[in-house]
Design a protein around this motif. Structure first.
Motif, PDB file in Angstrom:
ATOM      1  N   LYS A  49      30.274  21.115  19.262  1.00 16.44           N
ATOM      2  CA  LYS A  49      30.082  20.366  18.017  1.00 16.44           C
ATOM      3  C   LYS A  49      31.056  19.193  17.930  1.00 16.44           C
ATOM      4  O   LYS A  49      30.698  18.108  17.455  1.00 16.44           O
ATOM      5  N   ASP A  50      32.276  19.417  18.398  1.00 18.22           N
ATOM      6  CA  ASP A  50      33.260  18.328  18.400  1.00 18.22           C
ATOM      7  C   ASP A  50      32.834  17.216  19.367  1.00 18.22           C
ATOM      8  O   ASP A  50      33.065  16.030  19.104  1.00 18.22           O
ATOM      9  N   LEU A  51      32.250  17.609  20.511  1.00 17.67           N
ATOM     10  CA  LEU A  51      31.740  16.604  21.449  1.00 17.67           C
ATOM     11  C   LEU A  51      30.700  15.715  20.776  1.00 17.67           C
ATOM     12  O   LEU A  51      30.711  14.493  20.933  1.00 17.67           O
ATOM     13  N   ARG A  52      29.797  16.339  20.037  1.00 20.64           N
ATOM     14  CA  ARG A  52      28.777  15.554  19.339  1.00 20.64           C
ATOM     15  C   ARG A  52      29.409  14.653  18.288  1.00 20.64           C
ATOM     16  O   ARG A  52      29.004  13.479  18.150  1.00 20.64           O
ATOM     17  N   ALA A  90      23.356  14.964  27.964  1.00 23.88           N
ATOM     18  CA  ALA A  90      23.410  14.505  29.359  1.00 23.88           C
ATOM     19  C   ALA A  90      24.364  15.390  30.143  1.00 23.88           C
ATOM     20  O   ALA A  90      25.294  15.972  29.578  1.00 23.88           O
ATOM     21  N   PRO A  91      24.164  15.531  31.460  1.00 27.54           N
ATOM     22  CA  PRO A  91      25.126  16.265  32.287  1.00 27.54           C
ATOM     23  C   PRO A  91      26.526  15.692  32.113  1.00 27.54           C
ATOM     24  O   PRO A  91      26.697  14.489  31.861  1.00 27.54           O
ATOM     25  N   ALA A  92      27.532  16.540  32.274  1.00 26.36           N
ATOM     26  CA  ALA A  92      28.913  16.130  32.019  1.00 26.36           C
ATOM     27  C   ALA A  92      29.315  14.922  32.858  1.00 26.36           C
ATOM     28  O   ALA A  92      29.968  13.997  32.355  1.00 26.36           O
ATOM     29  N   LEU A 118      37.655  17.258  25.672  1.00 21.91           N
ATOM     30  CA  LEU A 118      36.761  18.324  25.190  1.00 21.91           C
ATOM     31  C   LEU A 118      35.807  18.782  26.282  1.00 21.91           C
ATOM     32  O   LEU A 118      35.451  19.966  26.341  1.00 21.91           O
ATOM     33  N   LEU A 119      35.396  17.869  27.158  1.00 23.89           N
ATOM     34  CA  LEU A 119      34.530  18.273  28.260  1.00 23.89           C
ATOM     35  C   LEU A 119      35.234  19.236  29.201  1.00 23.89           C
ATOM     36  O   LEU A 119      34.601  20.082  29.833  1.00 23.89           O
ATOM     37  N   ASP A 120      36.558  19.133  29.282  1.00 31.02           N
ATOM     38  CA  ASP A 120      37.303  19.887  30.283  1.00 31.02           C
ATOM     39  C   ASP A 120      38.107  21.065  29.744  1.00 31.02           C
ATOM     40  O   ASP A 120      38.304  22.045  30.437  1.00 31.02           O
ATOM     41  N   ARG A 121      38.598  20.960  28.522  1.00 32.00           N
ATOM     42  CA  ARG A 121      39.704  21.819  28.120  1.00 32.00           C
ATOM     43  C   ARG A 121      39.339  23.290  28.009  1.00 32.00           C
ATOM     44  O   ARG A 121      40.146  24.148  28.345  1.00 32.00           O
ATOM     45  N   ASP A 122      38.130  23.643  27.530  1.00 29.26           N
ATOM     46  CA  ASP A 122      37.847  25.044  27.264  1.00 29.26           C
ATOM     47  C   ASP A 122      37.741  25.862  28.541  1.00 29.26           C
ATOM     48  O   ASP A 122      37.788  27.076  28.510  1.00 29.26           O
ATOM     49  N   ARG A 123      37.621  25.193  29.713  1.00 28.84           N
ATOM     50  CA  ARG A 123      37.573  25.911  30.976  1.00 28.84           C
ATOM     51  C   ARG A 123      38.928  25.944  31.672  1.00 28.84           C
ATOM     52  O   ARG A 123      39.056  26.508  32.740  1.00 28.84           O
TER      53      ARG A 123
END
Length: 427
Positions: A155-158, A182-184, A223-228
């Motif tokens: 949701k934050d990405l959006r 879209a793909p990351a 945000l694309l990276d951090r949760d992993r």
């Protein structure tokens, strides 16, 4: 897998009426698996461990379907497909998850698998819906924490993309809005292109809207990276980003020590003043392979070259903070997972620090290329942060320690050079 693989494909087709003797009650899940196996058989020998596990799970599903409890085998096969990472396998995972949610609409595991597959395919809006279905069914708050965090991240990405698009009228705004699903990799590339173009335009970064756009881009990348990031961090090492690195060097004296044999030998010699000189700095920095028995290392940096696996030893020598530079992101993650040694570092650089030279959220300098030395990448990053009280190079004036272009950059900015101490001061 040879004959076993062929036999499994024959068994799946038999269960679904595709060749051989048709069995009663064929399932769509097995048809999907049969199609996947047929494509896999045509692609050549099976030499990937994760695909081997997936094929084994399909074999279990073949025997489980038609019994009273096929759901567990269906979910296990879908999870194995998702773990295999390839696009064909991820689409198989989604197809199996759709079958699972149809078979049992109130299955927490089925909705989690469906969300994970949609997420991996870049279909983030649908992934949020699937994750929220999972959360609505999940009664254990602790078990739901990871999915709740991932849902909030999506949701934050959006929100980042929507705000950024609102800053840009016309085609650029429309390009950014399209990135949510879209793909990351595509999202990173397109957003970076838009940021570079706007930063180079009239007004540049003096324009408040452009500065806000850069901030949103940096947040989007994190945000694309951090949760992993928690996955590859071994032994309780704490991730550190740009802010944390700046805190580490602020107001301190920093020396970057070359790994040349002459420097190492002199540093080890009790009668040489070099070891005492280096030990007098607040922060001692070294790069790439650390020599056996190397003395104090407060910050260690290494570079992964494209998709080439790290060929040096595991990063087992003690360093307070370790930075790993590399691209693409999936390879960077796998390398951390494979090479970090529990207890060998207190902090590890997060994904926001993995390619500082060409990242628009940091330096954004074009032209250095993928072969830039680790030492120069780190030096340029520390210089850019402009937080150290003193920044010196030890041994990098020796021949061959830096490529000519990098050496020229250092020479042009040096404030002092001492050949006796092999020291070059940048500030």
């Amino acid at each position: 897998m040879g004959q076993t693989f062929t036999g499994l494909l024959r068994a799946v087709r038999a269960r679904t009426g595709q060749g051989g003797t048709a069995r009663p009650a064929p399932t769509a899940a097995l048809r999907l698996c049969g199609d996947y196996l047929a494509g896999l058989a045509a692609s050549g020998p099976l030499d990937d461990v994760r695909r081997t596990r997936l094929v084994s799970a399909i074999g279990d599903l073949t025997t489980a379907t038609g019994t009273d409890g096929p759901l567990d085998a269906l979910l296990r096969t879908g999870q194995r497909a998702l773990e295999t990472v390839g696009e064909a396998e991820t689409r198989l995972a989604l197809d199996l998850a759709v079958e699972a949610t149809g078979l049992r609409p109130r299955s927490k595991g089925a909705w989690r698998l469906r969300g994970g597959a949609l997420d991996a395919l870049g279909r983030r809006a649908e992934a949020v819906q699937a994750y929220e279905q999972h959360l609505a069914l999940q009664q254990n708050p602790a078990a739901a924490e990871e999915i709740a965090r991932r849902t909030a991240t999506l949701k934050d990405l959006r929100a980042c993309l929507d705000e950024a698009a609102g800053l840009l009228p016309g085609e650029d705004g429309a390009r950014l809005r399209a990135l949510h699903d879209a793909p990351a990799g595509q999202a990173r590339t397109v957003f970076a292109e838009v940021v570079r173009a706007r930063s180079a335009g009239a007004g540049g970064t003096a324009d408040p809207a452009v500065r806000r756009l850069v901030t949103l881009y940096a947040a989007h990348r994190r945000l694309l990276d951090r949760d992993r990031m928690a996955d590859p961090l071994l032994g309780g090492a704490e991730p550190v980003g740009v802010t944390g690195l700046r805190r580490l060097v602020t107001g301190r004296s920093v020396c970057l020590v070359a790994g040349a044999a002459r420097v190492t030998d002199e540093e080890r010699d009790p009668g040489s003043p070099l070891g005492k000189l280096i030990d007098g700095y607040d922060l001692v920095v070294r790069c790439d392979t650390l020599p056996a028995g190397s003395p104090r290392t407060d910050l260690h940096a290494v570079t992964l070259r494209g998709d080439t696996p790290w060929t040096g030893p595991a990063w087992h020598r003690k360093a307070g903070t370790r930075l790993v530079f590399g691209d693409p992101l999936p390879h960077w993650r796998r390398s951390l997972r494979a090479r970090l040694v529990a207890g060998a570092q207190d902090h590890i650089g997060d994904a926001s620090l993995r390619r500082p030279l060409d990242d628009p959220a940091l330096l954004g300098e074009d032209g250095w290329g993928p072969r830039t030395s680790t030492a120069f990448t780190l030096l340029r990053l520390l210089d850019f942060l402009d937080a150290a009280d003193r920044l010196d190079l030890i041994g990098f004036g020796l021949p061959g320690q830096l490529p000519p272009r990098e050496h020229a950059w250092v020479t042009a900015r040096a404030t002092h050079q001492d050949e006796t101490e092999m020291r070059t001061a940048l500030r």
